[in-house]
Design an enzyme around this catalytic site. Structure first.
Site, mmCIF file in Angstrom:
data_model
loop_
_atom_site.group_PDB
_atom_site.id
_atom_site.type_symbol
_atom_site.label_atom_id
_atom_site.label_comp_id
_atom_site.label_asym_id
_atom_site.label_seq_id
_atom_site.Cartn_x
_atom_site.Cartn_y
_atom_site.Cartn_z
ATOM 1 N N LYS A 1 2.180 10.631 0.011
ATOM 2 C CA LYS A 1 1.531 10.041 -1.086
ATOM 3 C C LYS A 1 1.215 11.338 -2.067
ATOM 4 C CE LYS A 1 0.037 5.758 -0.879
ATOM 5 N NZ LYS A 1 0.082 4.587 -1.818
ATOM 6 N N SER B 1 6.306 7.843 7.421
ATOM 7 C CA SER B 1 5.648 8.188 5.952
ATOM 8 C C SER B 1 4.123 8.905 6.197
ATOM 9 C CB SER B 1 5.219 6.557 5.367
ATOM 10 O OG SER B 1 4.790 5.928 6.175
#
Length: 332
Positions: A57, A314
Site C-alpha cells: 500500500k 502483499s
C-alpha cells in the site's frame, strides 16, 4: 492515443516509479525451491513484505501524495491528507505523508485496538477516534474534506493509487521478463489492476490471475453482475480482501475487467494452510491476503507445470494470535 476509461497507463506507472524513488523499496523477487518442486513450475515470490510499512500500500499512497504536490504545489496540501483505515492503507498514508512533509489525519473507530493506534501515531500522523464502526470513521473523513479542506487518499479507487501499485508490475517485468503468469489477491482492484496494466503493456501473453475470498468477494461479484454491487462482508483470515468496491467506482472496476484473465475463490482452510506453508517452508510471516495465491494453486489444482510465475506476497500485517488460529484451522 486515447486514455483508457480507467485512467491507468504505462506512462503513468513509469511516472509513479520516478516519484517512489527513495520513498518506497524496490522489493526482491525470489525463487521458491520448495514451491517450484511441489507444482513443477518456476515459482517466484514478490516480497512486498519488505516495504517499510510491511505492505504494498505504501506505493499507491506515496504516488498519490507526491503527484498532488507535483501538480498543485505543497500549499495545496497544507490542510493535510486523510483517510479511514485500520490496516495497511492507514499506515501507508501516515508514513508517506510524513516522508513528504504533509500533515495526515487517520480516522479510526473506537473499536480499533490501542496497538494499531499507537503504530499509526508512531509514523507521525494524528489519529482521530470517531464512532464505533469504519463507516462512522469514514463519515469523519468526509467532514474533514468538506469543512477543513483536507485531501482524501482513497485505498484503491484512483488512477494514481493503481499506478503506484503498478510499479510492482514494472519490477516483475525487469526481474523476470519471461513470466507466464502473475497471481494476485483481488479486493478493491488497485493491486491487481495496477500490476496487470503494467505487465499487459509489456508482455501481453502473461496471464493475470486474481484470487478472492469464497464469500464476500465484492469485485468478483461486481464483474459477474456487469456493474459495481454491494456484497456483505464476512470475517476472514484474509480480512484485507474484504469490503466493497464502491457503487460509484470510477477506476478499478474497469481496470480489473480489462486486465484480469482468470479468477479463483479460496476457502478459509486453504488460506490457513497457505499461511502456515509460507511460514514453515519459506520462513516468511504473511497475512492471509498475501497467501491467497498459494491457496488457489493448492485448492484448485491449477495446472502451472512448466510455467514461470510470480505470487505477490502483499503484506505481513498479521497478529501472532491470527497465525495461531490459522494453524488450528489448517490442522497443524
Amino acid at each position: 492515443m486515447t486514455e483508457p476509461a480507467h485512467g491507468v497507463t504505462l506512462e503513468g506507472i513509469y511516472r509513479a516509479r520516478h516519484r517512489l524513488a527513495g520513498q518506497a523499496v524496490r522489493t526482491p523477487l525470489v525463487r521458491s525451491a520448495a514451491l517450484s518442486a511441489r507444482f513443477e513450475a518456476d515459482i517466484r515470490l514478490k516480497l512486498e513484505t519488505c516495504q517499510p510499512t510491511g505492505a504494498f500500500k505504501l506505493r499507491g499512497a506515496t504516488n498519490m501524495i507526491a503527484a498532488l504536490i507535483e501538480r498543485h504545489g505543497r500549499d495545496a496540501l497544507a490542510a493535510g491528507v486523510t483517510t479511514a483505515s485500520t490496516g495497511n492503507h492507514g499506515r501507508a498514508v501516515a508514513y508517506a505523508a510524513a516522508r513528504l512533509g504533509v500533515p495526515a489525519v487517520i480516522c479510526l473507530s473506537s473499536l480499533v485496538p490501542a496497538n494499531k493506534v499507537a503504530a499509526i501515531e508512531a509514523l507521525g500522523a494524528e489519529v482521530k477516534r470517531v464512532g464505533e464502526s469504519q463507516d462512522e470513521a469514514f463519515a469523519e473523513v468526509e467532514r474533514l474534506v468538506r469543512d477543513q479542506g483536507m485531501t482524501l487518499i482513497p485505498p484503491f479507487d484512483d488512477p494514481l493509487i493503481a499506478a503506484g501499485q503498478g510499479t510492482i508490475g514494472l519490477e516483475l517485468m525487469e526481474d523476470a521478463p519471461d513470466l507466464d503468469r502473475v497471481i494476485v489477491g483481488l479486493s478493491g482492484g488497485g493491486l491487481l489492476g495496477g500490476i496487470g496494466a503494467a505487465v499487459k503493456a509489456i508482455r501481453p501473453a502473461c496471464r493475470i490471475t486474481g484470487v478472492s475470498l469464497s464469500q464476500g468477494a465484492a469485485m468478483w461479484e461486481s464483474l459477474q453482475a456487469g456493474r459495481p454491487v454491494a456484497v456483505a462482508e464476512v470475517e476472514s483470515l484474509a480480512d484485507s480482501l474484504g469490503g466493497g468496491i464502491g457503487l460509484a467506482n470510477r477506476c478499478t472496476f474497469e481496470l480489473v475487467r480489462a486486465v484480469m484473465d482468470d479468477h479463483y475463490q479460496v476457502s478459509q482452510t486453504a488460506i490457513a494452510r497457505a499461511m502456515v506453508d509460507i511460514l514453515d517452508h519459506e520462513k516468511l510471516l504473511v497475512e492471509g491476503a498475501a497467501a491467497v495465491g498459494l491457496a488457489a494453486l493448492a485448492e484448485h489444482g491449477i495446472d502451472v507445470r512448466g510455467e514461470t510465475l510470480a505470487l505477490i506476497l502483499s503484506g505481513n500485517g498479521v497478529a501472532l494470535e491470527t497465525l495461531d488460529r490459522a494453524r488450528t484451522i489448517a490442522g497443524r
